[in-house]
Design a protein around this motif. Structure first.
Motif, PDB file in Angstrom:
ATOM      1  N   MET A   9      -0.170   4.503  -1.927  1.00 23.85           N
ATOM      2  CA  MET A   9       0.323   3.780  -3.091  1.00 23.85           C
ATOM      3  C   MET A   9      -0.523   4.138  -4.310  1.00 23.85           C
ATOM      4  N   THR A  10       0.118   4.287  -5.451  1.00 22.35           N
ATOM      5  CA  THR A  10      -0.609   4.525  -6.696  1.00 22.35           C
ATOM      6  C   THR A  10      -1.067   3.175  -7.261  1.00 22.35           C
ATOM      7  N   GLN A  13       1.931   1.335  -8.629  1.00 27.19           N
ATOM      8  CA  GLN A  13       2.755   0.779  -7.560  1.00 27.19           C
ATOM      9  C   GLN A  13       2.078  -0.449  -6.951  1.00 27.19           C
ATOM     10  N   TYR A  14       0.753  -0.392  -6.801  1.00 27.76           N
ATOM     11  CA  TYR A  14       0.016  -1.511  -6.221  1.00 27.76           C
ATOM     12  C   TYR A  14       0.128  -2.757  -7.096  1.00 27.76           C
ATOM     13  N   LEU A  15      -0.013  -2.612  -8.394  1.00 27.01           N
ATOM     14  CA  LEU A  15       0.090  -3.774  -9.281  1.00 27.01           C
ATOM     15  C   LEU A  15       1.468  -4.416  -9.186  1.00 27.01           C
ATOM     16  N   ALA A  57      -8.814   0.107  -2.983  1.00 19.39           N
ATOM     17  CA  ALA A  57     -10.087   0.664  -2.514  1.00 19.39           C
ATOM     18  C   ALA A  57     -10.736  -0.196  -1.428  1.00 19.39           C
ATOM     19  N   THR A  58     -10.057  -1.234  -0.949  1.00 23.74           N
ATOM     20  CA  THR A  58     -10.619  -2.098   0.088  1.00 23.74           C
ATOM     21  C   THR A  58     -10.746  -1.300   1.385  1.00 23.74           C
ATOM     22  N   PRO A  59     -11.957  -1.192   1.930  1.00 22.32           N
ATOM     23  CA  PRO A  59     -12.166  -0.391   3.143  1.00 22.32           C
ATOM     24  C   PRO A  59     -11.293  -0.847   4.315  1.00 22.32           C
ATOM     25  N   GLY A  60     -10.754   0.127   5.034  1.00 22.29           N
ATOM     26  CA  GLY A  60      -9.961  -0.136   6.225  1.00 22.29           C
ATOM     27  C   GLY A  60      -8.507  -0.477   5.966  1.00 22.29           C
ATOM     28  N   HIS A  61      -8.142  -0.682   4.699  1.00 22.70           N
ATOM     29  CA  HIS A  61      -6.769  -1.046   4.357  1.00 22.70           C
ATOM     30  C   HIS A  61      -6.037   0.166   3.789  1.00 22.70           C
TER      31      HIS A  61
END
Length: 156
Positions: A9-10, A13-15, A57-61
């Protein structure tokens, strides 16, 4: 249907996703009867803030946008974490755009993410589904997901 592919996701797109998803999640919580609407909205905000403190940028996601050819058809959010017997994945959200549902996109997204999980050595994939979402429940059962816990309620 062309070959479905998952792309990261960009930020844009995330927002868009985050705004839409929190509102949808709150609505589903309230519709399930688990919480009244104001508390459901608060829970949705808190859950997203806790699970994705650093957004993309949340690790593991892993948050992907699904494409069928050039068309954006949906999204999928997967978390992978290491446990004593290997990595396990949990699908926090999957969405097919309204108007494109019941055409195989959801099934194709799960097949793509399952392949990716196999490549990563993931031991299992879990998910949650609201009880009232019968079409999703049927799809997940067809894909081989099994119930691990069932919460029930009786309205008075």
């Amino acid at each position: 249907m062309a070959t479905l592919r998952l792309e990261p996701m960009t930020a844009e797109q995330y927002l868009r996703y985050r705004r839409r998803a929190e509102a949808s999640y709150a609505q589903h919580i309230a519709e399930s009867g688990a919480l009244p609407a104001p508390e459901a909205e608060q829970k949705a905000q808190e859950d997203y803030a806790r699970l994705l403190p650093d957004g993309l940028a949340t690790p593991g996601h892993h948050l992907w946008t699904a494409h069928d050819g050039d068309d954006e058809v949906g999204m999928l959010w997967l978390h992978v974490e290491q446990k004593s017997d290997g990595p396990h994945a949990f699908c926090y959200d999957v969405e097919v755009r309204p108007g494109l549902r019941r055409r195989g996109h959801g099934r194709a997204m799960f097949q793509a993410v399952e392949q990716r999980c196999r490549e990563w050595g993931v031991v299992s994939i879990g998910l949650s589904v609201f009880g009232f979402n019968l079409p999703a429940r049927r799809l997940y059962e067809q894909l081989g997901f099994e119930a691990t816990a069932i919460q029930m309620r009786k309205r008075l």
